[in-house]
Design a protein around this motif. Structure first.
Motif, mmCIF file in Angstrom:
data_model
loop_
_atom_site.group_PDB
_atom_site.id
_atom_site.type_symbol
_atom_site.label_atom_id
_atom_site.label_comp_id
_atom_site.label_asym_id
_atom_site.label_seq_id
_atom_site.Cartn_x
_atom_site.Cartn_y
_atom_site.Cartn_z
ATOM 1 N N SER A 234 0.832 -1.088 -0.292
ATOM 2 C CA SER A 234 -0.166 0.100 -0.018
ATOM 3 C C SER A 234 1.206 1.334 0.226
ATOM 4 N N THR A 235 0.895 2.593 -0.642
ATOM 5 C CA THR A 235 1.624 3.037 -1.121
ATOM 6 C C THR A 235 0.852 4.899 -0.825
ATOM 7 N N ASP A 236 -0.925 4.766 -1.454
ATOM 8 C CA ASP A 236 -1.570 5.666 -1.537
ATOM 9 C C ASP A 236 -3.285 5.843 -1.087
ATOM 10 N N VAL A 237 -3.394 6.453 -0.811
ATOM 11 C CA VAL A 237 -4.994 7.236 -0.003
ATOM 12 C C VAL A 237 -5.564 7.986 -0.534
ATOM 13 N N MET A 238 -6.922 7.915 -1.228
ATOM 14 C CA MET A 238 -7.645 9.381 -2.037
ATOM 15 C C MET A 238 -9.039 8.801 -1.879
ATOM 16 N N GLU A 239 -9.336 10.056 -2.410
ATOM 17 C CA GLU A 239 -11.142 9.784 -1.772
ATOM 18 C C GLU A 239 -11.658 10.113 -3.127
ATOM 19 N N GLY A 243 -18.486 5.892 -8.964
ATOM 20 C CA GLY A 243 -18.425 6.723 -11.023
ATOM 21 C C GLY A 243 -17.233 7.179 -11.064
ATOM 22 N N GLN A 244 -16.995 8.045 -10.044
ATOM 23 C CA GLN A 244 -15.400 8.416 -10.086
ATOM 24 C C GLN A 244 -14.038 7.614 -10.829
ATOM 25 N N ILE A 245 -13.163 7.735 -12.104
ATOM 26 C CA ILE A 245 -12.342 6.650 -12.492
ATOM 27 C C ILE A 245 -11.126 6.503 -11.880
ATOM 28 N N PHE A 246 -10.585 5.542 -11.131
ATOM 29 C CA PHE A 246 -9.880 5.082 -10.168
ATOM 30 C C PHE A 246 -8.849 5.450 -10.904
ATOM 31 N N ASP A 247 -7.623 6.658 -10.534
ATOM 32 C CA ASP A 247 -6.541 7.224 -10.407
ATOM 33 C C ASP A 247 -5.026 6.111 -10.863
ATOM 34 N N ALA A 248 -4.476 6.484 -10.913
ATOM 35 C CA ALA A 248 -3.312 5.535 -10.803
ATOM 36 C C ALA A 248 -2.665 5.573 -9.611
ATOM 37 N N VAL A 249 -1.297 4.788 -8.813
ATOM 38 C CA VAL A 249 -1.476 5.138 -7.775
ATOM 39 C C VAL A 249 0.297 5.014 -7.592
ATOM 40 N N ARG A 250 0.670 6.437 -6.026
ATOM 41 C CA ARG A 250 1.180 6.561 -6.067
ATOM 42 C C ARG A 250 2.780 4.925 -6.375
ATOM 43 N N SER A 251 4.338 5.667 -6.910
ATOM 44 C CA SER A 251 5.046 4.207 -6.724
ATOM 45 C C SER A 251 5.964 4.148 -5.317
ATOM 46 N N VAL A 252 5.729 5.487 -5.335
ATOM 47 C CA VAL A 252 6.041 6.220 -3.897
ATOM 48 C C VAL A 252 5.771 5.874 -2.457
ATOM 49 N N SER A 253 5.772 4.964 -1.396
ATOM 50 C CA SER A 253 4.399 5.177 -0.381
ATOM 51 C C SER A 253 4.086 6.660 0.001
ATOM 52 N N LEU A 254 2.732 6.999 0.286
ATOM 53 C CA LEU A 254 3.085 8.685 0.436
ATOM 54 C C LEU A 254 3.532 9.122 2.009
ATOM 55 N N GLU A 255 3.595 7.909 2.826
ATOM 56 C CA GLU A 255 4.635 8.300 4.154
ATOM 57 C C GLU A 255 5.847 8.946 3.664
ATOM 58 N N GLY A 257 6.796 10.960 1.502
ATOM 59 C CA GLY A 257 6.455 12.103 0.731
ATOM 60 C C GLY A 257 7.792 12.319 -0.090
ATOM 61 N N GLY A 258 6.971 13.541 -0.545
ATOM 62 C CA GLY A 258 8.053 13.996 -1.684
ATOM 63 C C GLY A 258 7.124 13.001 -2.997
ATOM 64 N N SER A 259 7.421 13.543 -4.437
ATOM 65 C CA SER A 259 6.777 13.968 -5.795
ATOM 66 C C SER A 259 7.110 12.196 -6.267
ATOM 67 N N CYS A 260 7.432 11.538 -7.166
ATOM 68 C CA CYS A 260 7.261 10.183 -7.503
ATOM 69 C C CYS A 260 6.407 9.614 -8.878
ATOM 70 N N PRO A 261 7.434 9.116 -9.874
ATOM 71 C CA PRO A 261 6.453 8.781 -10.767
ATOM 72 C C PRO A 261 4.740 8.098 -10.872
ATOM 73 N N MET A 262 3.697 7.930 -10.994
ATOM 74 C CA MET A 262 2.435 7.604 -10.369
ATOM 75 C C MET A 262 2.367 6.084 -11.495
ATOM 76 N N ILE A 263 1.615 5.226 -11.545
ATOM 77 C CA ILE A 263 1.753 3.391 -12.561
ATOM 78 C C ILE A 263 0.441 3.404 -11.775
ATOM 79 N N VAL A 264 0.368 2.060 -12.606
ATOM 80 C CA VAL A 264 -0.948 1.452 -12.608
ATOM 81 C C VAL A 264 -1.043 0.364 -11.312
ATOM 82 N N GLY A 265 -1.754 0.272 -10.494
ATOM 83 C CA GLY A 265 -2.517 -0.235 -9.530
ATOM 84 C C GLY A 265 -3.889 -0.449 -9.301
ATOM 85 N N ARG A 266 -3.865 -1.556 -7.903
ATOM 86 C CA ARG A 266 -4.835 -1.660 -7.158
ATOM 87 C C ARG A 266 -5.390 -0.309 -6.354
ATOM 88 N N TRP A 267 -7.297 -0.551 -6.326
ATOM 89 C CA TRP A 267 -7.296 0.204 -5.191
ATOM 90 C C TRP A 267 -8.822 -0.707 -4.180
#
Length: 288
Positions: A234-239, A243-255, A257-267
């Motif tokens: 688990s690397t991301d959390v989002m509201e 019906g909204q399309i699930f976004d890409a997931v952070r490749s580095v855990s949100l905890e 911090g900092g920016s990182c590439p977004m990749i296809v993931g599961r929610w």
């Protein structure tokens, strides 16, 4: 005592009780401005930091009667922040300060569709007659019922009718209707019990939605807070809204911090939006 109910009062009484049962048993929306209740006189909040109010009405058919319908915080919403929970109907009271004669109890039983048993907590008791009261109220006679379930009802409903029996020296033998109460039988839950229910509910949703393989690019099935996963965990959390399309997931855990590439993931389901504020996720306290 000479206060026989008139035909117009009987019609008003049945109309009022029919509307109350639509709200309490059939789960119809409550409209305090509905003229069947009478004229709304006040709406007083009685539980600080929670939803709900007591609506008081003046009904011209019964100008001296107390007519009140109370709502409170939905007990089946397990959110910890009770200020965000909607109000639901809880109880109704019609008290004739000047009791009415000529009201047929059997007619009320039929029109309100009441069962021939009552509930004493979780115990079913056959019969409805609770008998006369104790002195000095020995003329007060109560009858308690469990209402038969409605087609769209979500909760059991209990009804109590209070009559005044005639005194022994009254040759008329008249019985007077004094009071009607109608209550929803909600489950009682403490904050700790709600927390346990909330955790069970979230775990069940997480498992159910987990089988759906909800990943980047698929629509969200329910508004809430979701946890994003990659092969690293688990690397991301989002509201997301339903019906909204699930976004890409952070490749580095949100905890981290900092920016990182977004990749296809599961929610995966985390919690409802009402529970977001104060929820702890991997050491991070989410804000509402």
């Amino acid at each position: 005592m000479n206060n026989d109910i008139t035909p117009s009062q009987e019609q008003a009484l049945l109309r009022l009780l029919g509307k109350v049962m639509e709200v309490m048993r059939d789960d119809r929306p409550l409209d305090p401005e509905d003229r069947a209740f009478g004229t709304l006189e006040s709406a007083n909040v009685f539980r600080p930091r929670e939803a709900g109010a007591t609506y008081s009405f003046r009904n011209n058919a019964f100008p001296d009667a107390k007519v009140e319908l109370t709502t409170w915080t939905d007990p089946l919403d397990y959110s910890d922040d009770r200020t965000r929970v909607r109000a639901v109907p809880a109880s109704f009271e019609l008290w004739f300060y000047d009791a009415l004669a000529g009201v047929n109890r059997r007619m009320l039983e039929q029109r309100l569709d009441l069962a021939t048993y009552r509930m004493n907590g979780d115990v079913r008791r056959e019969g409805n007659d609770l008998g006369p009261g104790l002195p000095p109220a020995e003329l007060r006679h109560r009858y308690r019922y469990r209402a038969n379930a409605g087609e769209h009802g979500r909760f059991p409903v209990d009804v109590e009718l209070t009559f005044l029996d005639p005194p022994p020296n009254d040759p008329s033998g008249k019985v007077w209707l004094e009071r009607i109460t109608i209550d929803r039988d909600y489950p009682y839950l403490t904050p700790a019990m709600r927390k346990k229910k909330r955790e069970e509910q979230n775990q069940k949703k997480r498992q159910t939605y987990g089988y759906m393989n909800l990943c980047t690019g698929t629509p969200c099935p329910e508004t809430g807070v979701w946890e994003g996963w990659t092969d690293s965990g688990s690397t991301d959390v989002m509201e997301f809204a339903r019906g909204q399309i699930f976004d890409a997931v952070r490749s580095v855990s949100l905890e981290q911090g900092g920016s990182c590439p977004m990749i296809v993931g599961r929610w995966f389901w985390l919690c409802s939006t009402n529970e977001k504020s104060g929820t702890l996720w991997k050491g991070i306290v989410l804000e509402g």
